[in-house]
Write an enzyme that holds these catalytic residues in place. Structure first.
Site, PDB file in Angstrom:
ATOM      1  N   SER A 167       0.841  -1.195   0.000  1.00  0.00           N
ATOM      2  CA  SER A 167       0.000   0.000   0.000  1.00  0.00           C
ATOM      3  C   SER A 167       0.871   1.238   0.000  1.00  0.00           C
ATOM      4  O   SER A 167       2.005   1.224   0.514  1.00  0.00           O
ATOM      5  CB  SER A 167      -0.894   0.012   1.242  1.00  0.00           C
ATOM      6  OG  SER A 167      -1.509   1.278   1.433  1.00  0.00           O
TER       7      SER A 167
ATOM      8  N   TYR B  79      -0.100  -0.395  10.652  1.00  0.00           N
ATOM      9  CA  TYR B  79      -0.455  -0.763   9.282  1.00  0.00           C
ATOM     10  C   TYR B  79       0.659  -0.390   8.315  1.00  0.00           C
ATOM     11  O   TYR B  79       1.067  -1.196   7.471  1.00  0.00           O
ATOM     12  CB  TYR B  79      -1.757  -0.062   8.877  1.00  0.00           C
ATOM     13  CG  TYR B  79      -2.149  -0.284   7.431  1.00  0.00           C
ATOM     14  CD1 TYR B  79      -2.564  -1.540   6.988  1.00  0.00           C
ATOM     15  CD2 TYR B  79      -2.116   0.755   6.509  1.00  0.00           C
ATOM     16  CE1 TYR B  79      -2.923  -1.750   5.664  1.00  0.00           C
ATOM     17  CE2 TYR B  79      -2.485   0.557   5.183  1.00  0.00           C
ATOM     18  CZ  TYR B  79      -2.879  -0.701   4.760  1.00  0.00           C
ATOM     19  OH  TYR B  79      -3.232  -0.908   3.447  1.00  0.00           O
TER      20      TYR B  79
END
Length: 319
Positions: free
Chosen positions: A156, A181
């Site tokens: 990501s 994350y």
């Protein structure tokens, strides 16, 4: 050092899974996709299966996965909980016993910005699910990946928010869901980089990627208020960010990275919008391209050795 430069693939942010598979003959190939029954994973599974690929889907929730995939052909559904290394080992054992050999392994499953949770021997759950589980799975099935095959890790642009936190990888000194994350997504890129380094002599290449911004179940831990604050939607849940992709557009880059003949002979690269991305330093826009710390070979090897020591698993001798 691998060159992070576009190859002018002919595709773009608006390309779909159907676009990138057009005129490519992959009938009879075999793929393993983790989480291939939800969100981008479902779109990748659907596109590959319709192109004649036999897709093995690793799913945490077999009942839900069976319901989602019921209309697709050429699917084998197997249980996989990436938070539980015993489950990963059981899937690997099944793959060995049934002599599967994969052309594509897509490490697609993941969690984002989830509440603090410890799994296994106290591992932070996002790092464990997004990175450790996939690391262990790929290493255990390494000999079940064909020469000429590819491993694709869905990362990501969120990796821009954190390198590997070597002083506190497990967030023992305070939890931040977005930093956790981000670290796990940096780990995905570094894992692909080092895996490619190990695998290229066997003709097995690895890639990582940013799929783009897409509304999928990945946002299940976020409130409307949080997403409104990010500018993704209004407070009523209506999308307002025009840069968001459809699921078929979001899955296109992982499908492209797994199958495109244009990537033959390449590997260890981070992709976005169905092409190779430039380094982040080449852009003025935030969260674009790949950060230098995520493509640093020394960081990649350090993370590999750290994870090998943590899990006791590695298909390759320590270097």
């Amino acid at each position: 050092m691998r060159i992070q430069q576009p190859i002018n693939s002919g595709f773009s942010a608006s390309s779909t899974t159907s676009d990138v598979l057009n005129n490519i003959d992959i009938n009879g190939k075999i793929a393993l996709i983790t989480g291939g029954y939800s969100g981008l994973g479902y779109e990748a599974t659907k596109a590959l299966a319709e192109a004649g690929v036999h897709v093995v889907v690793g799913a945490r929730n077999i009942e839900s996965a069976s319901n989602e995939l019921r209309k697709l052909n050429n699917i084998t559904l197997l249980p996989l909980d990436l938070a539980d290394i015993r489950s990963v080992r059981m899937l690997a054992a099944y793959i060995h016993a049934n002599k599967y050999h994969f052309d594509y392994v897509i490490c697609n499953a993941g969690v984002m910005a989830s509440p603090e949770k410890r799994v296994g021997p106290g591992w932070e759950s996002q790092f464990a699910i997004n990175h450790i589980g996939h690391y262990v799975l790929v290493n255990l099935i390494w000999n079940n990946i064909r020469s000429g095959g590819r491993v694709v890790c869905v990362s990501s642009a969120g990796h821009h928010n954190s390198p590997i936190r070597w002083d506190d990888i497990q967030f023992i000194r305070g939890y931040d869901k977005w930093a956790a994350y981000a670290q796990s997504k940096t780990a995905n890129i570094l894992f692909a980089l080092q895996l490619d380094n190990y695998g290229k002599n066997r003709g097995i290449r690895a890639f990582s990627l940013h799929p783009g911004k897409i509304f999928t179940p990945l946002q299940r831990h976020l409130s409307y208020e949080e997403m409104a604050k990010e500018g993704w939607m209004d407070i009523n849940g209506t999308p307002i960010d025009p840069t968001f992709k459809s699921p078929a557009q979001g899955a296109a880059t992982e499908v492209w990275a797994a199958t495109s003949p244009a990537l033959n002979g390449l590997g260890g690269l981070y992709c976005e919008d169905c092409d190779i991305a430039r380094p982040a330093s080449d852009y003025t826009e935030p969260f674009t391209g790949v950060c230098e710390y995520a493509i640093d070979p020394s960081e990649a090897l350090k993370l590999w050795n750290f994870t090998a020591n943590l899990t006791g698993v590695s298909a390759f001798a320590a270097k």
